[in-house]
Design a protein around this motif. Sequence first.
Motif, PDB file in Angstrom:
ATOM      1  N   ALA A   1       0.834  -1.207   0.000  1.00 20.31           N
ATOM      2  CA  ALA A   1       0.000   0.000   0.000  1.00 20.31           C
ATOM      3  C   ALA A   1       0.868   1.256   0.000  1.00 20.31           C
ATOM      4  O   ALA A   1       0.497   2.271  -0.603  1.00 20.31           O
ATOM      5  CB  ALA A   1      -0.935   0.000   1.211  1.00 20.31           C
ATOM      6  N   VAL A   2       2.011   1.206   0.675  1.00 20.03           N
ATOM      7  CA  VAL A   2       2.895   2.374   0.698  1.00 20.03           C
ATOM      8  C   VAL A   2       3.367   2.697  -0.717  1.00 20.03           C
ATOM      9  O   VAL A   2       3.361   3.860  -1.146  1.00 20.03           O
ATOM     10  CB  VAL A   2       4.097   2.131   1.625  1.00 20.03           C
ATOM     11  N   LEU A   3       3.768   1.667  -1.465  1.00 20.42           N
ATOM     12  CA  LEU A   3       4.249   1.884  -2.832  1.00 20.42           C
ATOM     13  C   LEU A   3       3.141   2.435  -3.721  1.00 20.42           C
ATOM     14  O   LEU A   3       3.387   3.294  -4.580  1.00 20.42           O
ATOM     15  CB  LEU A   3       4.790   0.575  -3.405  1.00 20.42           C
ATOM     16  N   ARG A   4       1.915   1.951  -3.531  1.00 21.26           N
ATOM     17  CA  ARG A   4       0.813   2.465  -4.351  1.00 21.26           C
ATOM     18  C   ARG A   4       0.474   3.914  -3.992  1.00 21.26           C
ATOM     19  O   ARG A   4       0.194   4.740  -4.872  1.00 21.26           O
ATOM     20  CB  ARG A   4      -0.413   1.571  -4.210  1.00 21.26           C
ATOM     21  N   LEU A   5       0.490   4.232  -2.702  1.00 13.98           N
ATOM     22  CA  LEU A   5       0.126   5.581  -2.286  1.00 13.98           C
ATOM     23  C   LEU A   5       1.128   6.611  -2.787  1.00 13.98           C
ATOM     24  O   LEU A   5       0.739   7.679  -3.275  1.00 13.98           O
ATOM     25  CB  LEU A   5       0.004   5.645  -0.759  1.00 13.98           C
ATOM     26  N   VAL A   6       2.427   6.321  -2.698  1.00 13.83           N
ATOM     27  CA  VAL A   6       3.400   7.310  -3.182  1.00 13.83           C
ATOM     28  C   VAL A   6       3.381   7.394  -4.704  1.00 13.83           C
ATOM     29  O   VAL A   6       3.815   8.397  -5.279  1.00 13.83           O
ATOM     30  CB  VAL A   6       4.833   6.998  -2.676  1.00 13.83           C
ATOM     31  N   SER A   7       2.867   6.364  -5.352  1.00 16.09           N
ATOM     32  CA  SER A   7       2.767   6.377  -6.807  1.00 16.09           C
ATOM     33  C   SER A   7       1.557   7.156  -7.298  1.00 16.09           C
ATOM     34  O   SER A   7       1.618   7.810  -8.346  1.00 16.09           O
ATOM     35  CB  SER A   7       2.710   4.936  -7.341  1.00 16.09           C
ATOM     36  N   HIS A   8       0.454   7.139  -6.543  1.00 16.31           N
ATOM     37  CA  HIS A   8      -0.802   7.694  -7.036  1.00 16.31           C
ATOM     38  C   HIS A   8      -1.195   9.029  -6.419  1.00 16.31           C
ATOM     39  O   HIS A   8      -1.981   9.769  -7.031  1.00 16.31           O
ATOM     40  CB  HIS A   8      -1.937   6.690  -6.817  1.00 16.31           C
ATOM     41  N   LEU A   9      -0.725   9.343  -5.220  1.00 19.76           N
ATOM     42  CA  LEU A   9      -1.056  10.640  -4.632  1.00 19.76           C
ATOM     43  C   LEU A   9      -0.074  11.693  -5.126  1.00 19.76           C
ATOM     44  O   LEU A   9       1.066  11.379  -5.458  1.00 19.76           O
ATOM     45  CB  LEU A   9      -1.030  10.554  -3.101  1.00 19.76           C
ATOM     46  N   PRO A  10      -0.480  12.963  -5.163  1.00 17.17           N
ATOM     47  CA  PRO A  10       0.432  14.021  -5.628  1.00 17.17           C
ATOM     48  C   PRO A  10       1.696  14.087  -4.773  1.00 17.17           C
ATOM     49  O   PRO A  10       1.626  14.069  -3.533  1.00 17.17           O
ATOM     50  CB  PRO A  10      -0.407  15.294  -5.488  1.00 17.17           C
ATOM     51  N   ALA A  11       2.847  14.178  -5.416  1.00 21.16           N
ATOM     52  CA  ALA A  11       4.127  14.191  -4.688  1.00 21.16           C
ATOM     53  C   ALA A  11       4.240  15.373  -3.744  1.00 21.16           C
ATOM     54  O   ALA A  11       5.020  15.341  -2.786  1.00 21.16           O
ATOM     55  CB  ALA A  11       5.284  14.189  -5.684  1.00 21.16           C
ATOM     56  N   SER A  12       3.455  16.417  -3.981  1.00 20.64           N
ATOM     57  CA  SER A  12       3.519  17.602  -3.125  1.00 20.64           C
ATOM     58  C   SER A  12       2.927  17.378  -1.748  1.00 20.64           C
ATOM     59  O   SER A  12       3.130  18.196  -0.840  1.00 20.64           O
ATOM     60  CB  SER A  12       2.789  18.765  -3.802  1.00 20.64           C
ATOM     61  N   ARG A  13       2.190  16.254  -1.546  1.00 24.00           N
ATOM     62  CA  ARG A  13       1.580  16.022  -0.240  1.00 24.00           C
ATOM     63  C   ARG A  13       1.555  14.538   0.144  1.00 24.00           C
ATOM     64  O   ARG A  13       0.643  14.092   0.853  1.00 24.00           O
ATOM     65  CB  ARG A  13       0.189  16.627  -0.157  1.00 24.00           C
ATOM     66  N   VAL A  14       2.567  13.794  -0.283  1.00 22.73           N
ATOM     67  CA  VAL A  14       2.686  12.414   0.178  1.00 22.73           C
ATOM     68  C   VAL A  14       4.157  12.078   0.361  1.00 22.73           C
ATOM     69  O   VAL A  14       5.021  12.572  -0.377  1.00 22.73           O
ATOM     70  CB  VAL A  14       2.033  11.421  -0.822  1.00 22.73           C
ATOM     71  N   ARG A  15       4.452  11.272   1.354  1.00 23.04           N
ATOM     72  CA  ARG A  15       5.771  10.696   1.543  1.00 23.04           C
ATOM     73  C   ARG A  15       5.583   9.259   2.032  1.00 23.04           C
ATOM     74  O   ARG A  15       4.588   8.931   2.700  1.00 23.04           O
ATOM     75  CB  ARG A  15       6.615  11.483   2.551  1.00 23.04           C
ATOM     76  N   GLY A  16       6.540   8.390   1.672  1.00 24.22           N
ATOM     77  CA  GLY A  16       6.475   6.989   2.060  1.00 24.22           C
ATOM     78  C   GLY A  16       7.713   6.587   2.839  1.00 24.22           C
ATOM     79  O   GLY A  16       8.821   7.094   2.588  1.00 24.22           O
ATOM     80  N   LEU A  17       7.529   5.665   3.768  1.00 26.69           N
ATOM     81  CA  LEU A  17       8.619   5.163   4.604  1.00 26.69           C
ATOM     82  C   LEU A  17       8.395   3.673   4.834  1.00 26.69           C
ATOM     83  O   LEU A  17       7.357   3.277   5.373  1.00 26.69           O
ATOM     84  CB  LEU A  17       8.641   5.915   5.937  1.00 26.69           C
ATOM     85  N   ILE A  18       9.338   2.842   4.391  1.00 27.08           N
ATOM     86  CA  ILE A  18       9.251   1.394   4.603  1.00 27.08           C
ATOM     87  C   ILE A  18      10.546   0.932   5.258  1.00 27.08           C
ATOM     88  O   ILE A  18      11.632   1.079   4.687  1.00 27.08           O
ATOM     89  CB  ILE A  18       9.033   0.614   3.291  1.00 27.08           C
ATOM     90  N   GLY A  19      10.422   0.373   6.450  1.00 28.05           N
ATOM     91  CA  GLY A  19      11.580  -0.135   7.178  1.00 28.05           C
ATOM     92  C   GLY A  19      11.594  -1.652   7.207  1.00 28.05           C
ATOM     93  O   GLY A  19      10.795  -2.311   6.530  1.00 28.05           O
ATOM     94  N   PRO A  20      12.458  -2.245   8.008  1.00 26.45           N
ATOM     95  CA  PRO A  20      12.534  -3.702   8.092  1.00 26.45           C
ATOM     96  C   PRO A  20      11.482  -4.306   9.014  1.00 26.45           C
ATOM     97  O   PRO A  20      11.504  -5.507   9.271  1.00 26.45           O
ATOM     98  CB  PRO A  20      13.935  -3.925   8.673  1.00 26.45           C
TER      99      PRO A  20
END
Length: 669
Positions: free
Chosen positions: A249-268
Amino acid sequence: MIIRTDFPYATAHEDVRIPMPDGVGLHARVWRPVTDEPVPALLEYLPDRLTDCTAPRDRQRHPWYAGHGYASVRVDVRGHGCSGGRPGGAHDALEIADGAAVVEWLAARPWCTGAVGMTGISRGGRDALRIAALAPEALKAVVTVCSTDDPYDNDSCYTGGSVLAAGMHARSAMALALAARPPDPRHAGDGWREQWLDRLEGVEPPVHTWLSHQTRDAYWRHGGVREEYAAIGAAVLAVGGWHDPHRDAVLRLVSHLPASRVRGLIGPWSHQYPDRELPPGPAIGFLQETLRWWDHWLKGTDNGVMDEPLLRAWISGSHPPATVYDRLPGRWAGEKAWPSPSVVPVSYGLQGPPVTVASPQHTGLDAGRYRPVGDDGDLPPDQREEDAKSACFEFPVPVDTGEPVEVLGRPSVTLRLRMDVPYGQVVARLCDVAPDGASTLVTRGALNLSARYGPDRAAPWRAGAYEDVTFALNGIGHSFPPGHRIRLAVSSAYWPWIWPRAGSEAGWTLDPAGSTLELPVRAASSLDAGIAFEPPEQAEPLGVVHPETLDAPRPERVVVRDVARGVWRLEVDPRHGGTRVYPDGLEYEEEATEVYEIQQADALSARTRSDWRIRLHRPEDGWDARVETRSEISCDEGGFLTSDEVVCREGEEVVFHRTWERRLPRAAG
C-alpha cells in the motif's frame, strides 16, 4: 529507548463522550497541553479499547504529542470498549461516517485551532485513509501505519484471489472474541451490563461476510481507497515494514497521490509502530519523525519534511534464515520518484524441460506467521524443506564483478502453465541461497488461477490448455551478494496460507521456455547518503504488570505429523496479550490457540480451529466477566463450512450463549 519526561508543555487528560448525529456517544480520552492558546488536534480512532487493550501504547504516544503542543485524542469506534452502539463490520460505512463526525467535533472545540490530523496502525490507519477520502474540511494530514488501501488484495482475507486460510480464520476468530468483551463499569457506569447484552445481540462472525465476497466486488472496493485516491485532499505519510503484509500500500500511495503532499517510509519492521523496538529492527525515532509531519501540515512550520525523498526504504543485506532477528543488516535508500528511474526491470528466463508441479498439501507449513508482530516464531525458517516440495530455478550472482544484485519494489513472474482441472493455485517464492545451501525467504506472491484475468472475476481453466499467467510478488528491498544464488521456487500448494480447492492436488505443468522472473533492480542513488533518524523516544510507560507463572509457556508454533495417516497439524499460540494487571486494578487475562490441519494428499481435508478465553476482573469492585469463543472452518467440494460459538459469563452465570453454523458456496476463492 529514551523515556522522555520533560516536554515544552505540561499536560492534562480527561475522558469525554463525543456525540454522533444519531445520539450515540463515543468514548474518548483527550490529552492536552496546559496552555490558553488553541492547538491542533491529533486523532487515533480504532476499536481496540482505550481503557485496557491499547492503554499501554496510548500512554507512550499521546502524552508525548500533547507535551509538544497538540491535543492528542484516542477514540473507541462505535460498539467497542465503552463507546455506545453496536459493533459494525470491518468495512462499515457508519464507522467511517462516525470518524468524520469526530474530526469535525474536534475542530469545533475552543481549545482546537480547527486543524486536525489522523494517525493509526492497521485498521486505525485504514480508517484514517477512508475518512480522508470523505474530505472533511478540518482533516489536513494523515499518518497511516501498516495499513491497506485495498482490503481485498492487501489485507488478511485474500491474496491473489485465493482465500487466506490462516489470515481470514485467525482474524475472524479474534474479531469475534474481542467484539464480545463487555464495557468496563469503571468507565461505562451502572448501565454496563445492559449495554453489553445489547451489543452481543449485534455480534456476528465476520467470516460470514468475507466468504460471501470471494471476488473483488463492491464490498471490498468500498472498504478501501484504491479507487478514491483523487478524493484524498489531506497530506499522507504512509509507513510500512517489509515484514508486514500490507507494505505494498505504501508503494501504491506514493505512486498515485500528488508528490507535493505524500511521503512513504518502509523499514525492516513487522506489523508494529517503528519505534517500539520489536524485532526486526533497527527501530527509529518515529514520534519525532511524525512530529515533523504534524508541525509542517498542522502548524505551517517550514522544517524541511517535504524535502525528504518521496520514498525512504530499507534495503536489507543478506542474512541467514531465522524466525526472529533483533536487527537486520542493511541501509536506508531514498527515491525522489516512484516508480523510480533508478529501478530497472531485469528479466531472468527460466531454463529446463517442462516440469509437473504437484506439491504435497502441507507445503507452506514453514511460511511463518501471515502478519508478524515481533514474536520469536513469526518469520519463516530455512526454506530448504519448502523448496524440496517446489520446482526451483536458480540464477547465480556473479562473483567476478563484486557487485550485489539489489532489488527494490515488486518482483513479478510470468509462468507458462498447463492444467487438466478447472481450478488451482500457484505460489512463487523468491529466496536468497547462501553458499552453504541455507535458503532465506525474501518475498513471495500467490495467484488463484481462476483470477488470472483479474480479481473481480472467476474464470475456470480450460482443461489441457497452456496459458501464460503473470502476477506480482510482494514488495521488498534486498541485496543479493556475489556468490549467492537467487532462487525462484514455485508450488501448487501453500497451507495454511492458501486454502486449497478440490482437484488441485493434481497440480499443473510448467513450461520454463515461456516463463520469466522479473526483478526490480536498483542502482545506488545520491539520495541514500543523507537518510538518518533520531533514536526511539516515548513518554513514560503506564506501568502494567505481567504476573509471573510457574507454568512453562507453550511453544509459539509446533508442527505435528501423524505418519500413518499422512496428516500434518500446525499448532499456534499467537501470544496476543496474556495476563496483565493495570494500575487501576483491572486484571485482564487472554489466551488463544489456533490449529491448522491437512492430509498431505487431500485438499478437502483442510480445517482450522481457534479457541479464545478472555477474563476481565476487578476484585475490589466484585466485577468478573468472561468470554469464551470457538471458531472452525472446513470445506467440501462445493463450499466452506463455518462453525462459531460465543459464551459470555458474569461471574459463574451464563448471560449469553450463541452458535452459528453456515455453509458458504465456493464461488471463486
